[in-house]
Design a protein around this motif. Structure first.
Motif, PDB file in Angstrom:
ATOM      1  N   ASN A 151      54.081  12.058  17.739  1.00 20.04           N
ATOM      2  CA  ASN A 151      52.635  12.274  17.854  1.00 20.04           C
ATOM      3  C   ASN A 151      52.206  13.514  17.308  1.00 20.04           C
ATOM      4  O   ASN A 151      51.231  13.508  16.607  1.00 20.04           O
ATOM      5  CB  ASN A 151      52.096  12.161  19.548  1.00 20.04           C
ATOM      6  N   SER A 152      52.890  14.527  17.595  1.00 24.90           N
ATOM      7  CA  SER A 152      52.369  15.965  17.030  1.00 24.90           C
ATOM      8  C   SER A 152      52.658  15.663  15.529  1.00 24.90           C
ATOM      9  O   SER A 152      51.713  16.441  14.861  1.00 24.90           O
ATOM     10  CB  SER A 152      53.376  17.163  17.771  1.00 24.90           C
ATOM     11  N   ARG A 153      53.542  15.255  15.102  1.00 21.97           N
ATOM     12  CA  ARG A 153      53.629  15.215  13.496  1.00 21.97           C
ATOM     13  C   ARG A 153      52.783  14.022  12.996  1.00 21.97           C
ATOM     14  O   ARG A 153      52.408  14.264  11.912  1.00 21.97           O
ATOM     15  CB  ARG A 153      55.070  14.667  13.147  1.00 21.97           C
ATOM     16  N   MET A 154      52.245  13.092  13.696  1.00 26.83           N
ATOM     17  CA  MET A 154      51.145  12.231  13.204  1.00 26.83           C
ATOM     18  C   MET A 154      50.014  12.999  13.148  1.00 26.83           C
ATOM     19  O   MET A 154      49.168  12.826  12.079  1.00 26.83           O
ATOM     20  CB  MET A 154      51.101  10.931  13.992  1.00 26.83           C
ATOM     21  N   ASP A 155      49.662  14.018  14.143  1.00 24.11           N
ATOM     22  CA  ASP A 155      48.466  14.708  14.154  1.00 24.11           C
ATOM     23  C   ASP A 155      48.405  15.615  13.091  1.00 24.11           C
ATOM     24  O   ASP A 155      47.282  16.054  12.472  1.00 24.11           O
ATOM     25  CB  ASP A 155      48.539  15.464  15.640  1.00 24.11           C
ATOM     26  N   ALA A 156      49.548  16.141  12.816  1.00 23.98           N
ATOM     27  CA  ALA A 156      49.704  17.227  11.960  1.00 23.98           C
ATOM     28  C   ALA A 156      49.665  16.723  10.456  1.00 23.98           C
ATOM     29  O   ALA A 156      49.233  17.443   9.394  1.00 23.98           O
ATOM     30  CB  ALA A 156      50.843  18.095  12.007  1.00 23.98           C
ATOM     31  N   GLN A 157      49.587  15.442  10.093  1.00 24.53           N
ATOM     32  CA  GLN A 157      49.466  14.844   8.788  1.00 24.53           C
ATOM     33  C   GLN A 157      48.297  14.271   8.443  1.00 24.53           C
ATOM     34  O   GLN A 157      47.689  13.738   9.022  1.00 24.53           O
ATOM     35  CB  GLN A 157      50.641  13.809   8.706  1.00 24.53           C
ATOM     36  N   THR A 158      48.065  14.770   7.264  1.00 22.95           N
ATOM     37  CA  THR A 158      46.551  14.324   6.632  1.00 22.95           C
ATOM     38  C   THR A 158      46.751  13.067   6.051  1.00 22.95           C
ATOM     39  O   THR A 158      47.463  12.545   5.579  1.00 22.95           O
ATOM     40  CB  THR A 158      46.203  15.367   5.525  1.00 22.95           C
ATOM     41  N   GLN A 159      45.882  12.239   6.655  1.00 23.29           N
ATOM     42  CA  GLN A 159      45.992  10.687   6.267  1.00 23.29           C
ATOM     43  C   GLN A 159      44.474  10.192   5.766  1.00 23.29           C
ATOM     44  O   GLN A 159      43.512  10.502   6.380  1.00 23.29           O
ATOM     45  CB  GLN A 159      46.354   9.989   7.475  1.00 23.29           C
ATOM     46  N   ASN A 160      44.587   9.931   4.646  1.00 25.04           N
ATOM     47  CA  ASN A 160      43.287   9.332   4.122  1.00 25.04           C
ATOM     48  C   ASN A 160      42.960   7.928   4.703  1.00 25.04           C
ATOM     49  O   ASN A 160      43.863   6.875   4.251  1.00 25.04           O
ATOM     50  CB  ASN A 160      43.259   9.077   2.582  1.00 25.04           C
ATOM     51  N   GLY A 161      42.013   7.350   5.440  1.00 22.27           N
ATOM     52  CA  GLY A 161      41.953   6.199   5.720  1.00 22.27           C
ATOM     53  C   GLY A 161      42.572   6.255   7.267  1.00 22.27           C
ATOM     54  O   GLY A 161      43.101   7.137   7.669  1.00 22.27           O
ATOM     55  N   GLU A 162      42.486   4.851   7.792  1.00 28.49           N
ATOM     56  CA  GLU A 162      43.121   4.698   9.024  1.00 28.49           C
ATOM     57  C   GLU A 162      44.741   4.117   9.098  1.00 28.49           C
ATOM     58  O   GLU A 162      45.175   4.025   7.821  1.00 28.49           O
ATOM     59  CB  GLU A 162      42.521   3.305   9.777  1.00 28.49           C
TER      60      GLU A 162
END
Length: 252
Positions: A151-162
């Protein structure tokens, strides 16, 4: 194999309620867990769903027990309360086995099972009620270590779109390479062995023949079966009743 065992447990939970079958299926899953390799998405989802199904039953029994005690009922002297208490302990054991199955996969085989990680992340709310439970907290703690890591790595990763399913799964696969399992509590691997009782044929022979009689489609004389008790079809029972009720003739 995993899917078949989980389906059997769920069917048994809702229909048969056979304690031996439940224990045997969960024991088999526990023996397999550390060696699972590339568990499918469906099997992973069913495994988490099994935990949720058992947890709902456990929570329902807990509420019923609390209501019983709250209304002044005595567990020691109330036979119904005793039965509920025994059933509650059984479901607590089942829940713990499922948690240990998940722990074994995450501890010993996480990099090989990204779909399990995805299934746990997707349904992570089902573990929350047991986070501080004295019976399950140590096992839940490992699951939350995995959740916190991803979860922490997902939150830290910039994601364009969903985040789509494919993107999340690819993210998990990529980050599995950096997973080291540091801080995870190591539990002894569950290992169940089958102990055959003496004269098992006394159970299996009539059991197999009962299944044969019920499902083979062949015609047997039910009155001639001595190996086990046969429930006669309704038609035969009606015919037997009619024959019994016929008036006797010729003085007989």
């Amino acid at each position: 194999m995993v899917i078949i065992l989980i389906r059997t447990v769920k069917y048994n939970l809702s229909k048969l309620r056979d304690l031996y079958l439940h224990t045997t299926c969960l024991a088999t899953l526990a023996n397999m867990a550390p060696h699972v390799h590339r568990l499918s998405a469906y099997a992973s989802q069913r495994l988490v769903s099994l935990f949720y199904m058992l947890s709902r039953k456990y929570n329902k029994l807990t509420e019923q027990m609390d209501d019983k005690v709250g209304k002044g009922g005595s567990v020691e002297h109330d036979s119904l309360a005793k039965d509920m208490s025994a059933e509650l302990h059984i479901y607590a054991d089942f829940l713990r086995i499922v948690l240990e199955i998940l722990n074994a996969i995450l501890t010993y085989a996480l990099p090989r099972n990204p779909e399990v990680v995805y299934a746990i992340m997707h349904r992570q709310e089902v573990f929350q009620p047991f986070k501080n439970h004295p019976r399950f907290s140590e096992l839940i703690e490992n699951i939350y270590m995995v959740l916190d890591f991803f979860n922490s790595r997902m939150d830290a990763q910039t994601q364009n779109g969903e985040w789509s399913v494919e993107k999340v799964l690819q993210f998990i696969i990529s980050n599995c390479r950096s997973w080291r399992g540091e801080g995870m509590k190591m539990f002894n691997q569950l290992h169940f062995s089958y102990e055959q009782e003496s004269h098992p044929e006394e159970f299996f022979t009539p059991y197999i023949w009962r299944l044969t009689l019920s499902h083979c489609g062949l015609s047997f004389d039910h009155n001639a079966v001595n190996l086990f008790t046969v429930d006669l079809p309704a038609e035969q029972l009606d015919n037997a009743g009619e024959e019994h009720d016929e008036p006797r003739q010729n003085g007989r």
